[in-house]
Design a protein around this motif. Sequence first.
Motif, mmCIF file in Angstrom:
data_model
loop_
_atom_site.group_PDB
_atom_site.id
_atom_site.type_symbol
_atom_site.label_atom_id
_atom_site.label_comp_id
_atom_site.label_asym_id
_atom_site.label_seq_id
_atom_site.Cartn_x
_atom_site.Cartn_y
_atom_site.Cartn_z
ATOM 1 N N MET A 1 0.897 -1.164 0.136
ATOM 2 C CA MET A 1 0.294 0.138 0.355
ATOM 3 C C MET A 1 0.832 1.401 -0.036
ATOM 4 S SD MET A 1 -2.493 -1.265 3.172
ATOM 5 C CE MET A 1 -3.259 0.586 3.036
ATOM 6 N N LYS A 2 0.935 2.194 -0.452
ATOM 7 C CA LYS A 2 1.116 2.727 -0.941
ATOM 8 C C LYS A 2 0.569 4.332 -0.224
ATOM 9 C CE LYS A 2 3.800 1.731 -4.899
ATOM 10 N NZ LYS A 2 5.449 2.343 -4.959
ATOM 11 N N PHE A 3 0.959 5.659 0.353
ATOM 12 C CA PHE A 3 0.909 6.438 0.869
ATOM 13 C C PHE A 3 1.904 8.223 0.602
ATOM 14 C CE2 PHE A 3 -0.907 3.056 3.515
ATOM 15 C CZ PHE A 3 -1.690 3.515 3.897
ATOM 16 N N LEU A 4 1.748 8.596 0.431
ATOM 17 C CA LEU A 4 1.865 10.048 0.517
ATOM 18 C C LEU A 4 1.587 10.888 1.789
ATOM 19 C CD1 LEU A 4 3.307 12.250 -1.451
ATOM 20 C CD2 LEU A 4 0.729 13.355 -1.508
ATOM 21 N N CYS A 5 2.488 11.112 2.533
ATOM 22 C CA CYS A 5 2.104 11.693 3.676
ATOM 23 C C CYS A 5 3.405 13.172 3.811
ATOM 24 C CB CYS A 5 3.372 10.784 4.706
ATOM 25 S SG CYS A 5 2.451 9.442 5.068
ATOM 26 N N ARG A 6 2.579 14.466 4.230
ATOM 27 C CA ARG A 6 3.295 15.706 4.509
ATOM 28 C C ARG A 6 3.883 15.882 5.868
ATOM 29 N NH1 ARG A 6 3.276 20.586 0.946
ATOM 30 N NH2 ARG A 6 3.429 22.160 3.405
ATOM 31 N N MET A 7 4.552 16.285 5.976
ATOM 32 C CA MET A 7 4.575 16.404 7.499
ATOM 33 C C MET A 7 5.675 17.280 7.619
ATOM 34 S SD MET A 7 6.996 12.217 7.704
ATOM 35 C CE MET A 7 7.137 11.527 7.126
ATOM 36 N N GLN A 8 5.450 18.284 8.733
ATOM 37 C CA GLN A 8 5.361 19.787 9.388
ATOM 38 C C GLN A 8 6.057 19.610 10.517
ATOM 39 O OE1 GLN A 8 3.792 23.065 6.750
ATOM 40 N NE2 GLN A 8 5.686 23.738 8.418
ATOM 41 N N VAL A 9 7.378 20.008 10.699
ATOM 42 C CA VAL A 9 7.764 20.081 11.778
ATOM 43 C C VAL A 9 7.989 21.779 12.770
ATOM 44 C CG1 VAL A 9 9.983 19.724 13.209
ATOM 45 C CG2 VAL A 9 9.465 18.341 10.970
ATOM 46 N N GLN A 10 7.335 21.668 14.352
ATOM 47 C CA GLN A 10 7.285 22.765 14.867
ATOM 48 C C GLN A 10 8.061 21.864 16.639
ATOM 49 O OE1 GLN A 10 5.982 25.674 13.700
ATOM 50 N NE2 GLN A 10 7.343 26.198 15.821
ATOM 51 N N PHE A 11 9.335 22.738 16.558
ATOM 52 C CA PHE A 11 9.505 22.455 17.417
ATOM 53 C C PHE A 11 9.645 23.459 18.900
ATOM 54 C CE2 PHE A 11 13.405 20.263 15.372
ATOM 55 C CZ PHE A 11 13.138 19.276 15.792
ATOM 56 N N PRO A 12 9.628 23.195 19.581
ATOM 57 C CA PRO A 12 8.788 24.349 20.652
ATOM 58 C C PRO A 12 10.242 25.017 21.161
ATOM 59 C CG PRO A 12 8.994 22.260 21.520
ATOM 60 C CD PRO A 12 8.742 21.740 20.684
ATOM 61 N N PHE A 74 8.290 12.617 15.919
ATOM 62 C CA PHE A 74 6.487 12.819 15.692
ATOM 63 C C PHE A 74 5.712 13.788 17.277
ATOM 64 C CE2 PHE A 74 3.136 10.452 17.251
ATOM 65 C CZ PHE A 74 2.075 10.093 16.066
ATOM 66 N N PRO A 75 6.688 13.908 18.039
ATOM 67 C CA PRO A 75 5.881 14.093 18.925
ATOM 68 C C PRO A 75 6.108 16.147 18.033
ATOM 69 C CG PRO A 75 7.697 13.639 19.808
ATOM 70 C CD PRO A 75 7.226 12.865 18.696
ATOM 71 N N TYR A 76 6.564 16.491 17.219
ATOM 72 C CA TYR A 76 6.786 18.001 17.084
ATOM 73 C C TYR A 76 5.721 17.952 15.703
ATOM 74 C CZ TYR A 76 9.372 17.337 20.867
ATOM 75 O OH TYR A 76 10.369 16.553 21.499
ATOM 76 N N MET A 77 5.201 17.234 14.678
ATOM 77 C CA MET A 77 5.252 16.871 13.949
ATOM 78 C C MET A 77 3.519 16.770 13.685
ATOM 79 S SD MET A 77 6.533 13.789 11.704
ATOM 80 C CE MET A 77 9.127 13.599 11.727
ATOM 81 N N SER A 78 3.448 17.490 11.963
ATOM 82 C CA SER A 78 1.590 18.070 11.820
ATOM 83 C C SER A 78 2.007 16.859 10.429
ATOM 84 C CB SER A 78 1.472 18.665 11.514
ATOM 85 O OG SER A 78 0.419 19.511 10.609
ATOM 86 N N ILE A 79 1.198 15.770 10.072
ATOM 87 C CA ILE A 79 1.000 14.589 9.607
ATOM 88 C C ILE A 79 0.040 14.493 8.911
ATOM 89 C CG2 ILE A 79 1.692 12.379 8.507
ATOM 90 C CD1 ILE A 79 3.175 12.147 10.753
ATOM 91 N N GLU A 80 -0.453 15.209 7.462
ATOM 92 C CA GLU A 80 -1.180 14.363 6.956
ATOM 93 C C GLU A 80 -1.060 13.251 5.128
ATOM 94 O OE1 GLU A 80 -3.321 17.205 3.288
ATOM 95 O OE2 GLU A 80 -2.781 18.480 4.916
ATOM 96 N N THR A 81 -2.331 12.428 6.093
ATOM 97 C CA THR A 81 -1.540 11.493 4.889
ATOM 98 C C THR A 81 -2.537 11.527 3.654
ATOM 99 O OG1 THR A 81 -0.363 10.390 7.167
ATOM 100 C CG2 THR A 81 -0.912 8.830 5.525
ATOM 101 N N THR A 82 -1.514 10.765 2.823
ATOM 102 C CA THR A 82 -3.044 10.183 1.607
ATOM 103 C C THR A 82 -2.749 8.949 0.911
ATOM 104 O OG1 THR A 82 -3.253 12.928 1.426
ATOM 105 C CG2 THR A 82 -3.796 11.306 -0.286
ATOM 106 N N PRO A 83 -3.538 7.790 0.990
ATOM 107 C CA PRO A 83 -3.442 6.169 0.663
ATOM 108 C C PRO A 83 -3.159 7.170 -1.423
ATOM 109 C CG PRO A 83 -5.670 6.792 1.289
ATOM 110 C CD PRO A 83 -5.271 7.949 1.557
ATOM 111 N N LEU A 84 -2.318 6.401 -2.047
ATOM 112 C CA LEU A 84 -2.420 6.083 -3.200
ATOM 113 C C LEU A 84 -2.713 5.081 -4.048
ATOM 114 C CD1 LEU A 84 0.982 8.394 -3.088
ATOM 115 C CD2 LEU A 84 -1.037 8.872 -3.578
#
Length: 92
Positions: A1-12, A74-84
């Motif tokens: 299964m393929k997935f596209l993931c967009r990950m954005q990092v925001q450290f405190p 991971f604790p500092y990520m916002s992740i948007e996942t899309t199945p392909l």
Amino acid sequence: MKFLCRMQVQFPESMSAEEVAQKQAQEKEYSQALQRSGEFEAIYRVVGKYANVSIFDVESNDRLHEILSGFPMFPYMSIETTPLSKHPNSIR
């Protein structure tokens, strides 16, 4: 299964530069091991952001969750996942 993931990092803001550098080193080691295994197919930087777009090829939704939650950042990520799925016009 393929997935596209967009990950954005925001450290405190309270995180020290040394802690950030440590997380970045751990992240590099973890992600490169996944790339060598074949589950982490590709990673691309999003220009102008502390973000990436990645392609994963995994056996299940649960495995993808296991991989994503294992990232040291991971604790500092916002992740948007899309199945392909394969596009009918694709020649690959």
